[in-house]
Design an enzyme around this catalytic site. Structure first.
Site, PDB file in Angstrom:
ATOM      1  N   ASP A 370       0.841  -1.188   0.000  1.00 42.82           N
ATOM      2  CA  ASP A 370       0.000   0.000   0.000  1.00 42.82           C
ATOM      3  C   ASP A 370       0.877   1.240   0.000  1.00 42.82           C
ATOM      4  O   ASP A 370       1.983   1.241   0.574  1.00 42.82           O
ATOM      5  CB  ASP A 370      -0.887   0.045   1.252  1.00 42.82           C
ATOM      6  CG  ASP A 370      -2.009  -0.985   1.202  1.00 42.82           C
ATOM      7  OD1 ASP A 370      -2.262  -1.518   0.106  1.00 42.82           O
ATOM      8  OD2 ASP A 370      -2.620  -1.238   2.248  1.00 42.82           O
ATOM      9  N   GLN A 371       0.386   2.301  -0.603  1.00 41.62           N
ATOM     10  CA  GLN A 371       1.143   3.543  -0.668  1.00 41.62           C
ATOM     11  C   GLN A 371       1.542   4.043   0.725  1.00 41.62           C
ATOM     12  O   GLN A 371       2.649   4.528   0.925  1.00 41.62           O
ATOM     13  CB  GLN A 371       0.321   4.616  -1.380  1.00 41.62           C
ATOM     14  CG  GLN A 371       1.045   5.934  -1.575  1.00 41.62           C
ATOM     15  CD  GLN A 371       0.213   6.931  -2.350  1.00 41.62           C
ATOM     16  OE1 GLN A 371      -0.909   6.648  -2.733  1.00 41.62           O
ATOM     17  NE2 GLN A 371       0.769   8.112  -2.587  1.00 41.62           N
TER      18      GLN A 371
END
Length: 524
Positions: A370-371
């Site tokens: 995930d970012q």
């Protein structure tokens, strides 16, 4: 607004207004039970033309079957007007629903269904009694009597004609039902389009547009049901109509969490993507806002943890995309690694290695983080290595360890969380727990350290679902302790305190078992 500014607002300024709104709403006996069942409320701090500060309040949807209640800003368009388009259109669609229900449950349809069922059973019974189960038995019957052969043909024809007659009557009835359903679908889409034309919103530039047009231009489709009825669009609309300048805004949840979702009473959440994001992109034009930290490229240098001729493993900082996304201005780890490889040039094969090394083809995606999550990411340098590594992830032979800081204290020091997940179709990328349609998601955890009311834990995901650790930490049937900084399932903070600390996999070429670990701390 920026994450840090939002964080300060919630705790220093907006938190006071939000608490005031929550207390006021819950003190109203008319609204109390509905709010406790779960609803989103919102606060917008505004500045008038004289520079005086104040705040506006809103709720999502309706409250006590009313579109407009005192203290809260009104709806952009009130769907509950007795003689309005929604009420009249809803009545027409309801009438068609009743007709469909009457036909589907009619005695005629039930009778035909029973006749068809009994006719089929009778045919099977006759066939059994007349020896039609096998070809040998039928041959013996024919030999025994030509009359019986003719009688069998007549029996078959009689049953076939009876079944065809009943089937035709059922088909005619079903055709009528299908036509009504098609009419209902057309009426519903037409009504939606007409209604969303009435939801006219403004932006900070003074420009206006209806919701249907905004979605058509941006996404080429109709808006989802309920678009324009969330807190954020209501608050901005009222502010722009009354010449107020928005300063900062927050939405927070009151009451119980919806089944399968993660919503904590009193916690703040961002606006939903499917309904609000396209609207807010239009409505906020002309406002001076800070960049979204999750949509801004991180300038932090990638640290290489391991590299050879076939693969490279880097330590990705929080806030950096793993691979390119919709925002063309955000630099991803894949792009940075590719530039690094091109700058270094393809490595020549090691003459001492018994296995010939391919020339590097650039960085190739193997898996993602995930970012908002930091930690180890593996990239391949050849398609052969990429395919072999991806296969390991699919077969779950790769093991990963994450470190996370949680809000609260889990009831047990270690255990296994097994909660099936699926995407929230109305609010991607959020995930919901769904025991019927969700995919199995399993996480092993153990507590490492208690830090006051926070807990440092180790997560070992045994499956690889989107947002698996975040939902398993936050959900009441999981640890019920959201990860610090999780704006989707918990509370905003400077960063999401989740770090992919180690990864173990088999080297795609040499077959050696790789055990890699980052030296970077969680930093929370």
């Amino acid at each position: 607004m920026g994450d840090e500014k939002l964080h300060r607002f919630l705790h220093d300024v907006g938190g006071v207004e939000a608490r005031e709104v929550m207390d006021y709403a819950l003190s109203n006996e008319l609204w109390h039970s509905e709010l406790l069942a779960g609803k989103m409320l919102g606060v917008l701090v505004v500045k008038d033309e004289d520079g005086m500060l104040g705040y506006l309040a809103a709720y999502s949807g309706n409250l006590a079957h009313n579109g407009n209640n005192p203290y809260f800003v009104p709806h952009i368009y009130n769907l509950l007007e007795p003689q309005g388009l929604f009420r009249t259109g809803e009545a027409q669609i309801t009438e068609i629903n009743h007709r469909i229900e009457a036909l589907e449950c009619s005695p005629t349809k039930k009778e035909l269904d029973n006749l068809l069922d009994e006719s089929a059973k009778s045919q099977r019974k006759k066939q059994r009694s007349n020896g039609e189960i096998t070809a040998e038995q039928e041959a013996a019957l024919i030999k025994e009597s030509q009359f019986m052969k003719a009688e069998l043909r007549r029996l078959k024809k009689r049953h076939r004609l009876e079944i065809e007659r009943i089937t035709q009557r059922l088909n005619d009835l079903q055709t009528t039902i299908n036509a009504l359903k098609a009419k209902r679908r057309t009426m519903s889409e037409t009504l939606q389009r007409q209604l969303f034309k009435l939801f006219v919103v403004r932006n900070a530039r003074g420009e206006s547009s209806d919701v249907a047009t905004i979605f058509e231009h941006r996404l080429h489709r109709l808006p989802p049901g309920g678009t324009g009825e969330c807190c954020a669009p209501k608050l901005l609309q009222y502010a722009f109509l009354h010449s107020y300048t928005p300063v900062c805004m927050a939405e927070f949840w009151v009451g119980q969490s919806p089944q399968g979702e993660v919503r904590h009473h009193g916690h703040y959440y961002p606006a939903c993507h499917s309904k609000c994001l396209p609207l807010l992109e239009f409505m906020m034009q002309g406002l001076d806002v800070e960049d979204n930290p999750l949509a801004t490229a991180s300038t932090e240098q990638l640290k290489v943890v391991y590299e050879d001729q076939w693969l490279i493993v880097v330590d990705k900082p929080a806030g950096m995309l793993t691979v390119p996304g919709k925002d063309k201005n955000a630099t991803s780890a894949l792009e940075i690694v590719s530039k690094m490889l091109r700058a270094a040039g393809a490595k020549d094969p090691d003459p001492q290695s018994p296995i010939p090394a391919p020339r590097a083809e650039g960085a190739l995606e193997v898996h993602r983080l995930d970012q908002a999550t930091s930690g180890l990411v593996v990239f391949a340098k050849s398609k052969e290595a990429q395919s072999a590594l991806r296969q390991q992830f699919e077969q779950r032979t790769v093991s990963k360890t994450y470190i996370a800081l949680l809000e609260g204290k889990p009831l047990k020091e270690k255990g296994i969380i097994d909660l099936p997940l699926r995407p929230d179709l109305d609010d991607r990328p959020r995930q919901v727990v769904d025991y019927e349609q969700g995919k199995r998601a399993v996480t092993q955890y153990r507590v490492l350290e208690h830090r006051g009311n926070r807990t440092l834990v180790e997560f070992k995901p045994l499956t690889g679902r989107t947002h698996q650790l975040r939902v398993h930490a936050s959900h009441p049937q999981g640890l019920h302790c959201p990860i610090v900084g999780d704006m989707l399932y918990g509370t905003a903070a400077p960063r999401l305190c989740l770090h992919a600390q180690s990864i173990n996999f088999t080297h795609p070429i040499t077959g050696e078992r790789m055990h890699l670990r980052t030296s970077r701390s969680l930093g929370c």
